[in-house]
Design a protein around this motif. Sequence first.
Motif, PDB file in Angstrom:
ATOM      1  N   SER A   1       0.835  -1.202   0.000  1.00  0.00           N
ATOM      2  CA  SER A   1       0.000   0.000   0.000  1.00  0.00           C
ATOM      3  C   SER A   1       0.864   1.244   0.000  1.00  0.00           C
ATOM      4  N   LEU A   2       0.274   2.321  -0.499  1.00  0.00           N
ATOM      5  CA  LEU A   2       0.857   3.654  -0.404  1.00  0.00           C
ATOM      6  C   LEU A   2       0.321   4.259   0.889  1.00  0.00           C
ATOM      7  N   SER A   3       1.128   4.278   1.916  1.00  0.00           N
ATOM      8  CA  SER A   3       0.634   4.697   3.225  1.00  0.00           C
ATOM      9  C   SER A   3       0.489   6.212   3.336  1.00  0.00           C
ATOM     10  N   ARG A   4       1.398   6.972   2.731  1.00  0.00           N
ATOM     11  CA  ARG A   4       1.318   8.435   2.782  1.00  0.00           C
ATOM     12  C   ARG A   4       1.926   9.031   1.514  1.00  0.00           C
ATOM     13  N   LEU A   5       1.361  10.114   1.074  1.00  0.00           N
ATOM     14  CA  LEU A   5       1.932  10.944   0.016  1.00  0.00           C
ATOM     15  C   LEU A   5       1.458  12.354   0.313  1.00  0.00           C
ATOM     16  N   LEU A   6       2.319  13.158   0.939  1.00  0.00           N
ATOM     17  CA  LEU A   6       1.849  14.427   1.486  1.00  0.00           C
ATOM     18  C   LEU A   6       2.956  15.469   1.494  1.00  0.00           C
ATOM     19  N   PHE A   7       2.520  16.714   1.714  1.00  0.00           N
ATOM     20  CA  PHE A   7       3.464  17.791   2.001  1.00  0.00           C
ATOM     21  C   PHE A   7       3.087  18.395   3.336  1.00  0.00           C
ATOM     22  N   ASP A   8       4.088  18.571   4.196  1.00  0.00           N
ATOM     23  CA  ASP A   8       3.882  19.063   5.554  1.00  0.00           C
ATOM     24  C   ASP A   8       4.732  20.305   5.768  1.00  0.00           C
ATOM     25  N   GLN A   9       4.132  21.341   6.368  1.00  0.00           N
ATOM     26  CA  GLN A   9       4.856  22.582   6.635  1.00  0.00           C
ATOM     27  C   GLN A   9       4.664  22.983   8.086  1.00  0.00           C
ATOM     28  N   ILE A  10       5.784  23.216   8.781  1.00  0.00           N
ATOM     29  CA  ILE A  10       5.763  23.687  10.162  1.00  0.00           C
ATOM     30  C   ILE A  10       6.374  25.073  10.225  1.00  0.00           C
ATOM     31  N   LEU A  11       5.741  25.974  10.946  1.00  0.00           N
ATOM     32  CA  LEU A  11       6.247  27.314  11.178  1.00  0.00           C
ATOM     33  C   LEU A  11       6.396  27.518  12.675  1.00  0.00           C
ATOM     34  N   GLY A  12       7.451  28.237  13.074  1.00  0.00           N
ATOM     35  CA  GLY A  12       7.676  28.509  14.484  1.00  0.00           C
ATOM     36  C   GLY A  12       8.029  29.959  14.701  1.00  0.00           C
ATOM     37  N   THR A  13       7.516  30.540  15.771  1.00  0.00           N
ATOM     38  CA  THR A  13       7.863  31.907  16.137  1.00  0.00           C
ATOM     39  C   THR A  13       8.885  31.889  17.264  1.00  0.00           C
ATOM     40  N   ARG A  14       9.426  33.047  17.611  1.00  0.00           N
ATOM     41  CA  ARG A  14      10.507  33.118  18.584  1.00  0.00           C
ATOM     42  C   ARG A  14      10.020  32.836  20.003  1.00  0.00           C
TER      43      ARG A  14
END
Length: 774
Positions: free
Chosen positions: A570-583
């Motif tokens: 199976s194809l378990s995942r096919l994704l784009f993930d973006q995380i942003l962080g502030t100070r």
Amino acid sequence: MTAILPGTVHAIGVPQPITATVEGEVLRPGSYSLPHDATLSTLIAAAGGYTDNADLSAATLTRESAKRVAAPLSHPRLLKGSPADLPLADGDTLHIPTRTPGAPVRTRPRPAGGESFTGPNNFGVTGLLETPNARVMPENRYRFGATQVHPYRYYYGTVGLFDRLEVNGRVTEVIGVPGFDNNTSYGNFKDKAVDAKFQFLKEGKYLPAIALVVSDPTGTRVYASQAIVASKEIFPFDFSFGFGNGRLGEQPLPPQMNGFEIELFSNPAKWAAEALPFGGIQYAATPWLTLLAEYSPIRYERQTTDPAQPKYFQTAVPSPFNFGARVKPLKWLEIDASWQRGTDIGVSASVAFDIGRPLVPIRDEPYRETVEASRAPLQDRIAFALVDVGFSDIAVATDAFTLRVDAENDRYFFAPRAVEVLLATIAPLVPANVEYVRVQLKENGIPVAEAAITASVLSGAGSGFLLTNRIRAAAGFRSANFDPPLRPTTYRRWFDYSLKPSFEAFLNDPSGFFKYRVGVAGSVSAFPWRGGTALLGVEGYPLNNISTSNAPLSIPIRSDVAEYMGEKASLSRLLFDQILGTREPAYFRAEAGMLETMFGGVDAEAALPLWSGRILAGASGSLVRKRAPDDPFRFLDTGNYHTALLQGRLNVPEIDAAIDVKWGRFLAGDTGVRVAVSKFVRGVTLSAWYSATDTDVFTDPYNRGYHDKGISVEIPIRLFAGRDSETAYRFSVLPWTRDVAQDINRYLPLFDWIGRNAGVLLDRDQQSTYRGPR
């Protein structure tokens, strides 16, 4: 130092823990992290006390850069507070030699508390044979085992979750009684149950230990009971006596399918009226052999809810007395034999280990600089060294007083360990004029922790003292108000991959109790920019017998999971993930694509650490559709599903625990709360969850009124690999999968991405995780 790192979690200006070493005749020689005011008795207690061959009068204490001095000792209780109880300094080494041959053997007093009497009963709870005692497994220790006493066969796992609390999970099989009529593929009847024991009074000099034992409080409750039991050790004997209802009482308890029932609390008068006495005695004949006898109150002929009763117990058993012997050929192995009910031979075997102790010693090879590398500029020399020991995305800057190093940790499970290795590696390279060294750790380019240390601490790199111990005692951490990452960086990691074995089980389906699939799960990741991840995940299971005879329920969120698990690839995942962080920091995450095996769409989260990460507050929401099990790029025509949840986590580092709460709308449209409690033990995470939602949205009887529940364990690969690693495996065990209180199985939930980098946990890991052998 506090001017460099304002608001540090483990401030350098306050008294710091010390590290002292004990060698020779103690139970657990090694290095220990101790309070700043520790004394000789503190170190001896941490090492478990003396051996029988310790020559106390000849003990010596060596202080760094000083000669050995005499340090005559006595029993820790006599030593504590006496003039001989010398205060320790960082780096001290206590040596306790072996007594002279022919000298009389010193007898070590045996502490009360029943340490010799913590073996399992038939079904895994610490006890005798059919009954419990008031002993509990030591905290952070686990046990697996199996027992057969005709017509029962038990499989169990027990864990000492906290001091005084043990939890047991078991499966009881009744031999010769089918689980389903006209369905031979399921095999014998099997019942799943969970038991808990809380020792609310510890044993004292005169008082016994007293414990509350709750067995099988939910579901069918075929083998349910509640008992209060007391145990008193008069070594080498241990006596137990208690009262219990249900299985141990006058009559069995009724089922409680969608909730919990503890009659001892809800109806104590009824409990008292139905409870019967039980008790027993154990005799520790030798350190490896224990004999036991018990009186069992179980009235088998009255256990009408037990499938074994009609076939095997239409009349009373010949004897209520049971006898047995326990043999421990190895510290971690126990084998039991018994004569029970006056008619049956019982056999049992179990193994027990400390949670989180590496089975293979962890050794990470130190960096050795080549002659060619030594001729490079300082920034390049540091980058060469750090790449070799498991770091990437490295940047180095220096001024007249401070050396700053930014790096991404690619290898080490704990951030404090990563900092120790980084600083120890660059210690020989630090210029003489530098007064402070600052380190920033990153995850995919986003700062997650900072540390600082005075350069003078690193100047002892060439001495005989263990440098990492000095770093551990002096480093200060912070988890907020990060400085902007340095630019440019070298050795940036653009791609990564993983490949690991995978084992998954599907339990208690009518078509067969135990279904499984064995194979591999792999992924390839790309990191095009800071915080961004493109992920492709695939799974293959050449050994796969998962199937089901159950039809999907009214709103099939997870109740059709067998259709997906039954696929060999199976194809378990096919994704784009973006995380942003502030100070400050605050974190935001969004992802889109094939989010997991069963759902695809979009998902977003936000998280805000508060009070140095003691509390994580956040929210999540998703809009998804159901994927087709047999086509990786097709969606089913079942409409959209969405979630809207408030999330929170309370970190309690004082007991290495966390509580997670989700409240709001779940995938099926049911609203309510899901609570998870986790215990963290040297990298291993044990979790259990329970939900309470409005199930009126369902029309089937299986989901309506149901509370989703289960347990999971996350095990780091570092315990088996002989080297440090960030990788961990997660395994879950839950009843037949239903559709209540379900959420997306995220690639990397934001709370878990923050993980042990929360401020209070950085401080905890720095103080306790990497102490010497104990």
